[in-house]
Write a protein that holds these residues in place. Structure first.
Motif, PDB file in Angstrom:
ATOM      1  N   THR A  25      20.685 -15.290  42.827  1.00 36.68           N
ATOM      2  CA  THR A  25      20.954 -14.363  43.655  1.00 36.68           C
ATOM      3  C   THR A  25      20.851 -13.236  43.036  1.00 36.68           C
ATOM      4  O   THR A  25      21.134 -11.725  43.780  1.00 36.68           O
ATOM      5  CB  THR A  25      21.807 -14.760  44.389  1.00 36.68           C
ATOM      6  N   TYR A  26      21.149 -13.006  41.699  1.00 39.29           N
ATOM      7  CA  TYR A  26      21.463 -11.874  41.213  1.00 39.29           C
ATOM      8  C   TYR A  26      20.134 -11.398  40.106  1.00 39.29           C
ATOM      9  O   TYR A  26      20.260 -10.448  40.166  1.00 39.29           O
ATOM     10  CB  TYR A  26      22.564 -11.394  40.695  1.00 39.29           C
TER      11      TYR A  26
ATOM     12  N   ASP B  37      29.643  -8.112  43.373  1.00 32.85           N
ATOM     13  CA  ASP B  37      27.693  -8.539  43.004  1.00 32.85           C
ATOM     14  C   ASP B  37      27.057  -8.327  43.086  1.00 32.85           C
ATOM     15  O   ASP B  37      25.871  -7.111  43.297  1.00 32.85           O
ATOM     16  CB  ASP B  37      27.391  -9.482  41.584  1.00 32.85           C
ATOM     17  N   ASN B  38      27.216  -8.147  44.858  1.00 28.10           N
ATOM     18  CA  ASN B  38      25.881  -8.604  45.961  1.00 28.10           C
ATOM     19  C   ASN B  38      25.789  -6.808  46.026  1.00 28.10           C
ATOM     20  O   ASN B  38      24.859  -6.341  46.788  1.00 28.10           O
ATOM     21  CB  ASN B  38      25.943  -8.805  47.045  1.00 28.10           C
ATOM     22  N   THR B  39      27.000  -6.166  46.130  1.00 26.58           N
ATOM     23  CA  THR B  39      26.328  -4.128  46.627  1.00 26.58           C
ATOM     24  C   THR B  39      25.802  -3.892  45.850  1.00 26.58           C
ATOM     25  O   THR B  39      24.651  -3.245  47.383  1.00 26.58           O
ATOM     26  CB  THR B  39      28.123  -3.722  45.319  1.00 26.58           C
ATOM     27  N   ALA B  40      24.729  -3.957  45.235  1.00 24.28           N
ATOM     28  CA  ALA B  40      23.879  -3.274  44.410  1.00 24.28           C
ATOM     29  C   ALA B  40      22.610  -3.491  45.583  1.00 24.28           C
ATOM     30  O   ALA B  40      21.923  -2.799  45.836  1.00 24.28           O
ATOM     31  CB  ALA B  40      23.458  -3.383  42.895  1.00 24.28           C
ATOM     32  N   THR B  63      34.380  -5.413  44.100  1.00 27.79           N
ATOM     33  CA  THR B  63      34.896  -6.656  42.872  1.00 27.79           C
ATOM     34  C   THR B  63      33.845  -6.708  42.052  1.00 27.79           C
ATOM     35  O   THR B  63      32.443  -7.655  42.819  1.00 27.79           O
ATOM     36  CB  THR B  63      36.042  -7.180  43.235  1.00 27.79           C
ATOM     37  N   LEU B  64      34.134  -6.648  40.928  1.00 25.63           N
ATOM     38  CA  LEU B  64      32.567  -7.255  39.895  1.00 25.63           C
ATOM     39  C   LEU B  64      32.681  -8.450  39.741  1.00 25.63           C
ATOM     40  O   LEU B  64      34.243  -8.652  38.780  1.00 25.63           O
ATOM     41  CB  LEU B  64      32.515  -6.041  39.502  1.00 25.63           C
ATOM     42  N   ASP B  65      32.846  -9.619  39.995  1.00 22.67           N
ATOM     43  CA  ASP B  65      33.599 -10.902  39.495  1.00 22.67           C
ATOM     44  C   ASP B  65      32.425 -11.705  39.699  1.00 22.67           C
ATOM     45  O   ASP B  65      32.941 -13.402  38.845  1.00 22.67           O
ATOM     46  CB  ASP B  65      34.389 -11.336  41.147  1.00 22.67           C
ATOM     47  N   HIS B  66      31.271 -11.775  40.048  1.00 19.80           N
ATOM     48  CA  HIS B  66      30.122 -12.904  40.649  1.00 19.80           C
ATOM     49  C   HIS B  66      29.871 -13.843  39.328  1.00 19.80           C
ATOM     50  O   HIS B  66      29.041 -14.140  38.510  1.00 19.80           O
ATOM     51  CB  HIS B  66      29.343 -12.917  41.525  1.00 19.80           C
ATOM     52  N   ALA B  67      29.444 -13.041  38.509  1.00 17.04           N
ATOM     53  CA  ALA B  67      28.483 -12.923  36.980  1.00 17.04           C
ATOM     54  C   ALA B  67      28.767 -12.156  36.173  1.00 17.04           C
ATOM     55  O   ALA B  67      28.721 -10.722  35.825  1.00 17.04           O
ATOM     56  CB  ALA B  67      27.475 -12.862  37.058  1.00 17.04           C
ATOM     57  N   VAL B  68      30.029 -12.690  35.478  1.00 20.15           N
ATOM     58  CA  VAL B  68      31.249 -11.386  34.685  1.00 20.15           C
ATOM     59  C   VAL B  68      31.840 -12.120  33.454  1.00 20.15           C
ATOM     60  O   VAL B  68      32.879 -13.113  33.519  1.00 20.15           O
ATOM     61  CB  VAL B  68      32.600 -10.572  35.457  1.00 20.15           C
ATOM     62  N   GLN B  77      22.210  -4.777  34.213  1.00 22.38           N
ATOM     63  CA  GLN B  77      21.373  -3.813  34.756  1.00 22.38           C
ATOM     64  C   GLN B  77      22.259  -3.715  36.985  1.00 22.38           C
ATOM     65  O   GLN B  77      22.622  -2.174  37.373  1.00 22.38           O
ATOM     66  CB  GLN B  77      19.656  -3.894  35.512  1.00 22.38           C
ATOM     67  N   ASN B  78      22.249  -4.870  37.444  1.00 25.52           N
ATOM     68  CA  ASN B  78      22.724  -5.122  38.979  1.00 25.52           C
ATOM     69  C   ASN B  78      24.469  -4.486  38.602  1.00 25.52           C
ATOM     70  O   ASN B  78      24.639  -3.797  39.877  1.00 25.52           O
ATOM     71  CB  ASN B  78      23.105  -6.514  38.920  1.00 25.52           C
ATOM     72  N   HIS B  79      25.740  -4.473  37.887  1.00 25.46           N
ATOM     73  CA  HIS B  79      26.226  -4.453  37.408  1.00 25.46           C
ATOM     74  C   HIS B  79      26.513  -2.526  37.122  1.00 25.46           C
ATOM     75  O   HIS B  79      27.032  -1.947  37.992  1.00 25.46           O
ATOM     76  CB  HIS B  79      27.197  -4.736  36.212  1.00 25.46           C
TER      77      HIS B  79
END
Lengths: 167, 420
Positions: A25-26, B37-40, B63-68, B77-79
């Motif tokens: 997903t990312y 994290d899907n904000t990007a 909130t950054l929480d899904h892959a942290v 890069q996504n963050h």
């Protein structure tokens, strides 16, 4: 509007994790790349064999689970035009409308359709026709059809913003 | 005006209408629009509309929480793109890596209040029903549309009502109640519905236990879920709320599609079997199933009382050889309190490992992905095939105490059966 397509038939409770795995997903952001992972953990042969115009036929609660829109996008990119299901997960239903992938709830047709057969969908008459017969489904509301007719929520929004800019 | 359900009232408020009725489609303006994290990805869609500024950046919560912390360069890069968007748009409700899971953090920060509407690009946005808010999950494109226009089409849902009565037996939790309901009525039993809860057994629960219920209703197919806010909720919010709010309550005589009564005194500890949340059996039925990994965390069951229940089980005991116990607090606040209470020391002495507050391995990004053929017992909400990143791994769901007891013995275990 009337169109037809070859069907891929699946069972009940197919969730978004097997339609498009969470681990991508990312990392998978290109839409064509998403199509290569469509149904990866459900039907490993699907992504290679799917043709533009194909239709997914499913049991109850298709697309339950995560809100991930890629579970719609990957099928749209693969050329799938419609989902004919007994029921559809609510966020999946919204994502399908917003991405102009036609969500049709028609349990009787699902029972009648054989995997792989070509079916036709008539939007004006609200019917699905397969070898076993013709089945009616409740029409989608005018506001939902307006989004699908516009090519999806973002396309509708683009047209609206363009009109406002001119207005 | 005819009597209304909570959903009919909340969506009337969000749409600026005097009333709504189930089935109606309204244009709702959310008080808060949540993304993570899907904000990007949402930002890329948003900018593709040709718009530069979010209409109401003060309504965004990110909130950054899904892959942290970021496990790969791509995730990093996504963050980085999310942080850039936060800066460009002046988003105030923005929370960095390690602060915790969106639903927990927004609850701790009181960013959504009773009667308000939150739409989130996350399926567990139903969570906010715990304080009497309307919370519903939406997709990424629609989140971009909300940022652009401040509104979104929503269908007013029909409502199911659950009346909870009886006294809670020792060792039975809100998680067990949710598994019972979903097991009885199916994972699509609440599809498209607003799910209202009420009754003395509900109000007897701590606020942390109440949070489990609307969170789990996402697995029931619900659009949103609602618990009536009481004085305990108002007291919790009193030092935190940034503005006044008006709680909403369903009218007597509102129309319900169905009403169910559950007597919680009849419940026992339950597990959901792979790979379906509605394949529910008593713990005793799968007793003896070997587990390689036990995971306590997530927005469902990663709060202080969950860690307290696990620590009570672990105190003076060891994780079994051949099994690993992973603990990921739902937020930095939970982690801090768990350190103060001595729970983290108990876990470490028992041989557990502790992860950064966040979603952890729940959806298979990292920090606890199982090997093929392994069995995990988890306090999460979802056990779909491949959910934790590995297609051929099995995942059981249970309450934190059952997960902890299973880590001690190395097989699925009811904590009541552990030797004193």
């Amino acid at each position: 509007m009337k169109f037809s397509g070859r069907t891929w038939k699946y069972g009940d409770n197919v969730n978004t994790d097997v339609i498009f795995p969470g681990k991508y997903t990312y990392t998978v952001t290109d839409k064509r790349e998403m199509a290569k992972h469509a149904l990866e953990d459900l039907d490993a042969g699907f992504a290679k064999a799917v043709q533009p115009g194909d239709i997914i036929v499913a049991g109850t609660n298709w697309g339950n689970g995560s809100s991930r829109e890629q579970a719609v996008t990957c099928l749209r990119q693969a050329g799938v035009t419609a989902i004919v299901a007994k029921s559809i997960g609510r966020i999946y239903f919204r994502n399908a409308v917003n991405d102009a992938l036609l969500p049709i709830v028609c349990p009787a047709a699902v029972d009648a359709i054989e995997h792989g057969e070509v079916i036709s969908i008539d939007l004006a008459e609200h019917t699905v026709t397969c070898a076993a017969g013709t089945f009616s489904f409740p029409p989608l509301s005018p506001s939902v059809m307006a989004i699908i007719d516009a090519g999806g929520l973002l396309e509708m929004l683009r047209k609206r913003l363009a009109a406002e800019a001119q207005g | 005006m005819p009597p209304m359900t909570f959903a009919e009232k909340a969506l009337a408020r969000a749409a600026g209408l005097p009333a709504t009725v189930a089935g109606q489609i309204v244009d709702a303006r959310p008080d808060i629009a949540l993304s993570h994290d899907n904000t990007a990805a949402i930002a890329r869609t948003f900018y593709s509309l040709g718009i530069k500024k979010v209409k109401h950046p003060e309504r965004l919560a990110i909130t950054l929480d899904h892959a942290v912390p970021a496990p790969t360069t791509q995730h990093a890069q996504n963050h980085a793109e999310v942080r850039q968007f936060v800066l460009e748009q002046g988003v105030q409700h923005a929370f960095e890596v390690g602060r915790g899971i969106c639903h927990q953090v927004l609850s701790e920060e009181a960013i959504v209040l009773p009667g308000e509407t939150i739409l989130g690009a996350d399926s567990h946005t139903t969570h906010f029903g715990w304080l009497g808010a309307f919370g519903a999950g939406v997709g990424r494109s629609e989140m971009a549309a909300i940022w652009a226009t401040d509104e979104l089409w929503l269908r007013v849902p029909e409502t199911l009502k659950f009346q909870l009565v009886g006294d809670w037996p020792a060792g039975v939790t809100a998680k067990d109640l949710c598994l019972r309901i979903i097991g009885d009525l199916g994972a699509d039993g609440g599809l498209y519905y607003s799910i209202e809860f009420a009754g003395p057994a509900l109000m007897a629960l701590s606020l942390e236990s109440r949070m489990v219920i609307p969170n789990m209703m996402a697995e029931f197919g619900a659009k949103n879920s609602y618990l009536p806010p009481d004085q305990a909720v108002f007291d919790y919010l009193a030092p935190k709320a940034r503005h006044p709010y008006t709680p909403l309550y369903p009218d007597a005589g509102a129309t319900y599609a169905e009403t169910y009564t559950y007597d919680v005194s009849q419940l026992e500890p339950l597990v959901a079997l792979p790979h379906r949340v509605d394949k529910v059996v008593p713990v005793s039925q799968v007793r003896g199933t070997r587990v390689q990994q036990a995971f306590i965390g997530t927005c469902t069951n990663g709060r202080l009382e969950d860690l307290a229940a696990a620590a009570e089980v672990m105190k003076g005991r060891q994780v079994a050889a051949g099994t690993r116990l992973l603990i990921i607090p739902a937020s930095s606040e939970v982690l801090k309190a768990a350190i103060q209470q001595g729970y983290i020391q108990t876990f470490l002495e028992a041989g557990a490992t502790i992860g950064t507050p966040g979603c952890g391995p729940c959806m298979g990004n990292h920090m606890g992905v199982p090997a093929p053929g392994e069995v995990t017992i988890s306090s999460a909400n979802r056990n779909f095939q491949g959910r934790m990143g590995t297609r051929d791994a099995e995942l059981y769901l249970a309450s934190p105490a059952v997960v902890a007891a299973s880590a001690v013995t190395g097989y699925i275990t009811n904590p009541a059966e552990l030797e004193k």
